[in-house]
Design a protein around this motif. Sequence first.
Motif, PDB file in Angstrom:
ATOM      1  N   ILE A 128       0.677   1.458 -10.368  1.00  0.00           N
ATOM      2  CA  ILE A 128       1.605   2.222 -10.840  1.00  0.00           C
ATOM      3  C   ILE A 128       2.639   1.261 -10.720  1.00  0.00           C
ATOM      4  N   CYS A 129       2.688   0.041  -9.994  1.00  0.00           N
ATOM      5  CA  CYS A 129       3.998  -0.346 -10.433  1.00  0.00           C
ATOM      6  C   CYS A 129       4.311  -1.256 -12.308  1.00  0.00           C
ATOM      7  N   GLU A 130       3.020  -1.454 -12.206  1.00  0.00           N
ATOM      8  CA  GLU A 130       2.636  -1.913 -13.630  1.00  0.00           C
ATOM      9  C   GLU A 130       2.901  -0.831 -14.686  1.00  0.00           C
ATOM     10  N   GLU A 131       2.951   0.013 -14.242  1.00  0.00           N
ATOM     11  CA  GLU A 131       2.806   1.502 -15.498  1.00  0.00           C
ATOM     12  C   GLU A 131       4.275   1.722 -15.251  1.00  0.00           C
TER      13      GLU A 131
ATOM     14  N   ASN B  13       0.889  -1.555  -0.269  1.00  0.00           N
ATOM     15  CA  ASN B  13      -0.219  -0.213  -0.129  1.00  0.00           C
ATOM     16  C   ASN B  13       0.971   1.042   0.106  1.00  0.00           C
ATOM     17  N   GLY B  14       1.659   1.529  -0.840  1.00  0.00           N
ATOM     18  CA  GLY B  14       2.832   3.231  -0.872  1.00  0.00           C
ATOM     19  C   GLY B  14       2.263   3.867  -2.420  1.00  0.00           C
ATOM     20  N   GLU B  15       0.884   3.473  -2.083  1.00  0.00           N
ATOM     21  CA  GLU B  15       0.694   4.653  -3.409  1.00  0.00           C
ATOM     22  C   GLU B  15       0.931   6.000  -3.086  1.00  0.00           C
ATOM     23  N   LYS B  16       0.885   6.375  -2.214  1.00  0.00           N
ATOM     24  CA  LYS B  16       1.495   7.657  -1.793  1.00  0.00           C
ATOM     25  C   LYS B  16       2.842   8.010  -2.607  1.00  0.00           C
ATOM     26  N   TYR B  17       3.235   6.918  -2.092  1.00  0.00           N
ATOM     27  CA  TYR B  17       5.361   7.534  -2.486  1.00  0.00           C
ATOM     28  C   TYR B  17       5.766   6.068  -3.890  1.00  0.00           C
ATOM     29  N   ILE B  18       5.162   5.834  -4.331  1.00  0.00           N
ATOM     30  CA  ILE B  18       6.107   5.049  -5.407  1.00  0.00           C
ATOM     31  C   ILE B  18       6.435   4.999  -6.545  1.00  0.00           C
ATOM     32  N   ARG B  19       5.653   6.639  -6.665  1.00  0.00           N
ATOM     33  CA  ARG B  19       5.956   7.167  -8.312  1.00  0.00           C
ATOM     34  C   ARG B  19       7.507   8.182  -8.018  1.00  0.00           C
ATOM     35  N   ASN B  20       7.299   8.767  -6.843  1.00  0.00           N
ATOM     36  CA  ASN B  20       8.924   9.072  -6.326  1.00  0.00           C
ATOM     37  C   ASN B  20       9.959   8.280  -5.931  1.00  0.00           C
ATOM     38  N   ALA B  21       9.343   7.184  -5.465  1.00  0.00           N
ATOM     39  CA  ALA B  21      10.725   6.563  -5.029  1.00  0.00           C
ATOM     40  C   ALA B  21      11.348   5.555  -6.383  1.00  0.00           C
ATOM     41  N   LEU B  22      10.297   5.493  -7.585  1.00  0.00           N
ATOM     42  CA  LEU B  22      10.214   4.095  -8.646  1.00  0.00           C
ATOM     43  C   LEU B  22      11.334   4.829  -9.733  1.00  0.00           C
ATOM     44  N   SER B  23      11.309   6.660  -9.359  1.00  0.00           N
ATOM     45  CA  SER B  23      11.915   7.735 -10.761  1.00  0.00           C
ATOM     46  C   SER B  23      12.517   8.138  -9.964  1.00  0.00           C
ATOM     47  N   SER B  24      13.089   8.108  -8.728  1.00  0.00           N
ATOM     48  CA  SER B  24      14.346   8.672  -8.420  1.00  0.00           C
ATOM     49  C   SER B  24      15.689   7.610  -7.989  1.00  0.00           C
ATOM     50  N   LEU B  25      15.059   6.265  -7.971  1.00  0.00           N
ATOM     51  CA  LEU B  25      15.545   4.958  -8.928  1.00  0.00           C
ATOM     52  C   LEU B  25      16.376   4.393 -10.116  1.00  0.00           C
ATOM     53  N   LEU B  26      15.102   5.081 -10.526  1.00  0.00           N
ATOM     54  CA  LEU B  26      15.274   4.055 -11.729  1.00  0.00           C
ATOM     55  C   LEU B  26      16.190   5.496 -12.893  1.00  0.00           C
TER      56      LEU B  26
END
Length: 291
Positions: A48-51, A12-25
Motif C-alpha cells: 500500500i505504501c509503495e502504491e 502492520n497498519g493495513e487497516k488504517y494506512i489508506r485513510n491516513a495517507l489520503s488525509s495527510l496528502l
Amino acid sequence: MPKVSIGLPIFNGEKYIRNALSSLLSQTFSDFELIISDNASTDSTRMICEEFANKDKRIRYFRQKNNIGIFYNYIFVLKQSSCDYFQWAAVDDLWHPEFLEKNIRVLENDDTLIGSISAVELYDTIPSNWRLLVKNTSISNLKFHSVKPMFGSYSKKISTYLKLRQVAGIYGVYHTDKLRKSISHIKGFYLWDFEVVLSIIKFGNLHVIDEILMYKFTKGITGAQTPLDYALSVKSPTHVILFPHLFFTIRCMKQFGMIASLQNFHLIFRYFAQGQSQLFLDIIALIKRKM
C-alpha cells in the motif's frame, strides 16, 4: 527543501494506512515531505505504501529489515528530516485538510512557540472514507481532549502536562532542531512520548488551536497490546518490566530540578503508582489468557 516533514512510523497498519495517507496528502498546505518508516511489517502495508509513493513524489518510503521497536522507529523518521518543521503522525489517526496550514500559520507568527496542535476528537469506528469523519471543526464537549495550551514557566507547563495523563501533544507540529535536542537523553522504555513533550516545552510554549482538526482512533494499533505484552515482546530488562514507570519518575526528577520536582511530586509519583497498578492488571490478564 520542503517546509515541513511529516514522519509516519508504521507496523502492520493495513487497516488504517489508506485513510491516513489520503488525509495527510490532502492537506491544503502542500509544501511538505512524508517520511514513512515501515517497521518490517508482515501484512500488506508495504504494498500500500509503495502504491501511494509511486503516485506522489512527496513520499519517502523506508522499510526496516528488522523490527526496531516503536520508539526507534519514531526517532528514525525524525532523523531523516532536514525541514524547518516536523510532525509525527500515527497511522490510525486522521487529519482535517487544514491541520498543517493552520498550525504552520500559528508558528510562523509567534516566536515564543515551540509547537502547535489543534483540539483532538476521538472516534471508535473506522470510516469507509476518511472524509465522512473529517468534516466538522467546531468544538464539542471534548474540547482540548488530551491536549492543552502550555505557557509560562517551565514548572507551570510541567504541571499542566502531567495533569493531562495523555500523550496526544506529541503529534503537534514542532521546530525540528529543538525537537531533535529534546530526544537526546530519552530511552525507548515506558512513557517515552511523555518525556518528549516534557523536554520540548523547555524551549518554548505549546499552542492549541481552538478547532478540532485531528482525530484519534480509540481502538487502534496503539491499544492492541498491553504494556506488559509490549515489554515482553521487545525483551525489556527485568527491572523495567517489574517497575514500568520508575525510570520515567527518576528521569523527570533529574530533568526538572529540585524545585520543580517538589512542586509537582504528587503528579510525578502518580505515574509511578499507575505503572505498578497497570502491571498488576496486565499480569492478571496474561494469566487468564494462559489458562
